[in-house]
Design a protein around this motif. Sequence first.
Motif: not given
Length: 162
Positions: A98-99, A102-103, A105, A114, A122, A126-128
Amino acid sequence: MRRKTHKKQKLSAVERKQKNLQRLQKKTVTTTLTNMGFSHISGVDGKNFVFKGRTTEMDDMFVYKNLILLVEYTIDSNPGTHLLKKNYFYERVNENNAEFINQLLLEERFTCFKNYFDEKIEPEYSVEELMVKVLYCSHIDISDEHIRLVNPAAQNENVIIY
């Protein structure tokens, strides 16, 4: 004033052979993955990326539903050494998908990812819920010793060897 024209430097026979081998390897993997239903995220190749203090260059990216596949191509004559160098980055990604996502993105150079994420991922996940896996594509066989070093637990492959 006349501009100097730069002639394109001719490649040697060995360099041409390597370039053709690289192109064939990438075409084979891309065709295989797209035939399996993966979407190719263009615009990733050759862009450096820093994650948790480690700089790397990603060669390719494919997505299928909630699976993000980072692809590394190599025709190196010693792929095990190359794999071990890359593994530090792979371990950081596998520690926290997830981290990493997110980075990605937030990075301006990865707007292609993105845009795909916003449009296709999306709305569904979810990202998780996303998984990131590494597909290491080597033209030359990698020793079992090197494979065990990057995948110490048989039930949890950090790096998939192709």
